[in-house]
Design a protein around this motif. Structure first.
Motif, PDB file in Angstrom:
ATOM      1  N   LEU A 268       4.839 -47.293 -28.509  1.00 41.38           N
ATOM      2  CA  LEU A 268       5.799 -46.254 -28.123  1.00 41.38           C
ATOM      3  C   LEU A 268       6.180 -45.390 -29.324  1.00 41.38           C
ATOM      4  N   PHE A 269       6.302 -46.013 -30.484  1.00 39.82           N
ATOM      5  CA  PHE A 269       6.634 -45.273 -31.697  1.00 39.82           C
ATOM      6  C   PHE A 269       5.516 -44.292 -32.054  1.00 39.82           C
ATOM      7  N   GLN A 270       4.276 -44.746 -31.973  1.00 34.33           N
ATOM      8  CA  GLN A 270       3.141 -43.870 -32.259  1.00 34.33           C
ATOM      9  C   GLN A 270       3.004 -42.774 -31.207  1.00 34.33           C
ATOM     10  N   THR A 271       3.292 -43.101 -29.946  1.00 36.22           N
ATOM     11  CA  THR A 271       3.240 -42.095 -28.880  1.00 36.22           C
ATOM     12  C   THR A 271       4.271 -41.000 -29.116  1.00 36.22           C
ATOM     13  N   ALA A 272       5.473 -41.395 -29.535  1.00 33.53           N
ATOM     14  CA  ALA A 272       6.502 -40.392 -29.838  1.00 33.53           C
ATOM     15  C   ALA A 272       6.062 -39.497 -30.988  1.00 33.53           C
ATOM     16  N   GLY A 273       5.415 -40.064 -32.001  1.00 37.21           N
ATOM     17  CA  GLY A 273       4.909 -39.251 -33.103  1.00 37.21           C
ATOM     18  C   GLY A 273       3.844 -38.269 -32.658  1.00 37.21           C
ATOM     19  N   ILE A 274       2.953 -38.701 -31.757  1.00 37.56           N
ATOM     20  CA  ILE A 274       1.907 -37.804 -31.254  1.00 37.56           C
ATOM     21  C   ILE A 274       2.513 -36.670 -30.436  1.00 37.56           C
ATOM     22  N   ILE A 275       3.526 -36.997 -29.622  1.00 36.32           N
ATOM     23  CA  ILE A 275       4.190 -35.948 -28.821  1.00 36.32           C
ATOM     24  C   ILE A 275       4.853 -34.918 -29.726  1.00 36.32           C
ATOM     25  N   LEU A 276       5.523 -35.374 -30.774  1.00 37.15           N
ATOM     26  CA  LEU A 276       6.149 -34.436 -31.710  1.00 37.15           C
ATOM     27  C   LEU A 276       5.097 -33.599 -32.435  1.00 37.15           C
ATOM     28  N   LEU A 277       3.959 -34.200 -32.770  1.00 41.14           N
ATOM     29  CA  LEU A 277       2.891 -33.449 -33.433  1.00 41.14           C
ATOM     30  C   LEU A 277       2.332 -32.369 -32.512  1.00 41.14           C
TER      31      LEU A 277
END
Length: 204
Positions: A150-159
């Protein structure tokens, strides 16, 4: 204990009042300043809960970067808010429809709220002493173990959101010199430098 309760009610009251003034203030600069005040008091609430790392992140990231960026953008753009308010009634039905949909979703969400059966087991788990595991260490363990994906998914969404904002605001204008990285890398000294052989005594 009484001091902590008084501090909690003080921070909470100022946070709620500041949040209300963010949307009620007519001056956008004042709204951003009230937003900064709300962030500071929210950081105080985090400190009372023992989450000093979250309080520090809130002050550094949101107050030091986001809110100050809002303030500079509002002050530099010099937006005529009188013209923006002229079309308020035109978009009022659409805004009211969106507000009703969001309110319905919140009511359904909290109406279907149930406590997970494993909650008592999680609460009864032994908590290590503060001397062994700090607040930052515990937060890092949770983020990078249980909620890693979930943490990595949030980073990808922000990117993706950042790339989309750059693409939407990128404009090709005529008469504006743009930087070309490949041309700069491929440039050789002989393309920009010229050696002149000046005879002795013929200079200035």
């Amino acid at each position: 204990m009484i001091i902590q309760a008084l501090a909690f009610y003080l921070f909470a009251a100022i946070t709620v009042a500041s949040a209300f003034m963010v949307i009620a203030s007519r001056n956008p600069v004042h709204s951003v300043l009230f937003l900064i005040l709300a962030f500071f008091n929210a950081a105080g609430l985090f400190v009372l809960m023992g989450a000093e790392f979250l309080a520090m992140i809130l002050v550094i990231v949101y107050v030091g970067a986001v809110a100050v960026l809002f303030l500079f953008v509002v002050m530099m753009l010099d937006i005529n808010f009188v013209e923006l308010r002229q079309g308020f009634l035109q978009y009022l039905p659409v805004g009211a429809l969106v507000a009703i949909i969001l309110l319905t979703e919140l009511v359904l969400l909290f109406g279907a709220w149930v406590v997970t059966p494993v909650a008592p087991q999680v609460v009864q788990r032994p908590i290590p002493p503060v001397e062994e595991v700090t607040n930052t260490h515990a937060l890092g363990l949770i983020l990078y173990t249980d909620y890693f994906y979930l943490f990595q998914t949030a980073g990808i969404i922000l990117l993706v959101a950042m790339i989309g904002a750059i693409v939407l605001t990128l404009r090709q204008r005529e008469g504006v010199r743009r930087q070309s990285i490949p041309e700069q890398v491929a440039r050789r000294p002989k393309d920009s430098l010229e050696i002149k052989d000046v005879p002795t005594g013929s200079g200035i």
